[in-house]
Design an enzyme around this catalytic site. Structure first.
Site, PDB file in Angstrom:
ATOM      1  N   TYR A   1      -1.306   4.664  13.391  1.00  6.55           N
ATOM      2  CA  TYR A   1      -2.705   5.027  13.171  1.00  6.55           C
ATOM      3  C   TYR A   1      -3.577   4.429  14.276  1.00  6.55           C
ATOM      4  O   TYR A   1      -3.080   3.809  15.213  1.00  6.55           O
ATOM      5  CB  TYR A   1      -3.131   4.625  11.758  1.00  6.55           C
TER       6      TYR A   1
ATOM      7  N   ALA B   1      -3.762   3.127   2.228  1.00  5.53           N
ATOM      8  CA  ALA B   1      -4.582   3.224   3.435  1.00  5.53           C
ATOM      9  C   ALA B   1      -5.853   3.995   3.124  1.00  5.53           C
ATOM     10  O   ALA B   1      -5.804   5.133   2.654  1.00  5.53           O
ATOM     11  CB  ALA B   1      -3.797   3.917   4.544  1.00  5.53           C
TER      12      ALA B   1
ATOM     13  N   PRO C   1       0.825  -1.204   0.000  1.00  3.78           N
ATOM     14  CA  PRO C   1       0.000   0.000   0.000  1.00  3.78           C
ATOM     15  C   PRO C   1       0.861   1.258   0.000  1.00  3.78           C
ATOM     16  O   PRO C   1       1.831   1.353   0.750  1.00  3.78           O
ATOM     17  CB  PRO C   1      -0.794  -0.108   1.316  1.00  3.78           C
TER      18      PRO C   1
END
Length: 378
Positions: A182, A58, A24
């Site tokens: 996160y 993400a 990603p």
């Protein structure tokens, strides 16, 4: 001779043709969470050289779950349809598996795109981030709002709703983002989780909410489709989240039906002390794989096909993921096939009415395009 890198891997009902994954990579180029033509080109280019798996950047499960206003989301019909268009293109030229990384930025949200200087958004479009506890990301930044029980329920529902969107859009797998500082990583680490309720304190309590999210996503996604987790195996900070806690967490995830751990590290706090280098995270992957008994993907300065093959043959991981390497050379998989004397095949692309098969003829060092009208060579 058969190689590890170009051998298939089966996760539930999904067979991934080889062990190469496109990692990603945030593009910061969406509009209102909706992926644009940029994303079609960015992700589509990788489909033309045959990695086994492509993972999206993400993607926020709610608008305030994005990192920046330019980040993708998956929380309404418009975002679902845009991703569906991208998947349709990839599937039209290949049999590559496509996965989405679902996450929530937590205290790292409401920031400016990197090429605009970074920092917090000021004025229009800004939102006040939420997190497990009122611990700001950087000195001088306002503290995020601690999440209430209602907030926890809202975000869990957002993950479930995003999962349903992902299935309808056609994604083959979901990767839940629990890394790089996160929201779900923030719950795991004692540095950012200072709660005194059932979601904070000892290891089991800090793991509780991320595990609840995993269980909710797993239950909402078709049983034949795999669910992965991306994990920062260590904060690289004394007294923070570490490899021993990660091993225990991954054992629990495996018992709950997790199919693979994408092992990364860091990103929680700028106090981290990391010594980087080629394959600098493979030892973390190897420990989680051997001590938790779960399949792993490793990432981090993996650039050379021989290096990737060695990682797999020595059982440091079950898959390798490339980010910068793919940006530098979107045809990395082709060249890896040449280096390792392998063939890869992409079926289904229509060229002037002909169905084309692109094959690397590694023994002749030729790229061959075969159609029903003959072959051409480059």
């Amino acid at each position: 001779m058969a190689t590890a890198l170009f051998s298939p891997i089966k996760l539930r009902g999904l067979t991934i043709a080889n062990r190469v994954s496109v990692a990603p990579m945030c593009q910061y180029s969406a509009t209102d969470g909706i992926p644009q033509d940029w994303h079609l080109v960015h992700l589509g280019q990788f489909a033309l050289s045959g990695p086994g798996l492509i993972l999206t950047e993400a993607t926020g499960v709610e608008p305030r779950g994005r990192i920046t206003l330019g980040c993708t989301g998956l929380y309404n019909d418009a975002t679902e349809q845009a991703f569906s268009r991208i998947i349709h293109f990839i599937k039209s030229v290949s049999d590559i598996a496509v996965g989405i990384q679902l996450g929530h930025a937590g205290r790292k949200g409401s920031t400016v795109e990197p090429w605009k200087g970074g920092g917090l958004i000021e004025g229009k479009g800004a939102w006040h981030p939420q997190a497990p506890s009122a611990v700001p990301y950087l000195s001088g930044w306002p503290a995020p709002d601690p999440m209430s029980n209602d907030d926890l329920c809202r975000v869990k529902k957002a993950f479930v709703d995003a999962t349903l969107h992902a299935d309808r859009a056609g994604f083959d797998t979901i990767q839940i983002h629990m890394a790089h500082g996160y929201l779900l990583h923030q719950f795991l680490s004692p540095i950012t989780n200072r709660r005194s309720d059932q979601y904070g304190g000892d290891l089991n309590s800090r793991m509780r909410y991320p595990l609840e999210i995993f269980e909710a996503v797993r239950a909402a996604f078709p049983s034949e489709k795999p669910v992965m987790v991306r994990l920062s195996a260590t904060d690289w900070i004394e007294g923070g989240w570490d490899i021993e806690q990660s091993i225990e967490f991954c054992r629990t995830l495996k018992n709950l039906g997790c199919d693979m751990i994408d092992v990364s590290s860091g990103g929680l706090d700028q106090a981290q002390q990391i010594t980087t280098g080629p394959g600098y995270q493979t030892d973390l992957s190897q420990r989680i794989r051997s001590e938790s008994g779960i399949a792993t993907m490793t990432v981090g300065q993996i650039t050379d096909p021989i290096q990737a093959e060695t990682i797999l043959r020595t059982k440091q991981a079950d898959m390798v993921a490339l980010a910068r390497g793919m940006l530098w050379d979107p045809r990395w998989t082709w060249k890896a096939a040449v280096t390792l004397d392998q063939e890869i095949e992409l079926n289904g692309r229509e060229l002037s009415g002909a169905v084309a098969t692109i094959i690397i003829m590694s023994d002749q060092r030729l790229f061959t395009l075969k159609t029903d009208k003959g072959s051409s060579y480059a």
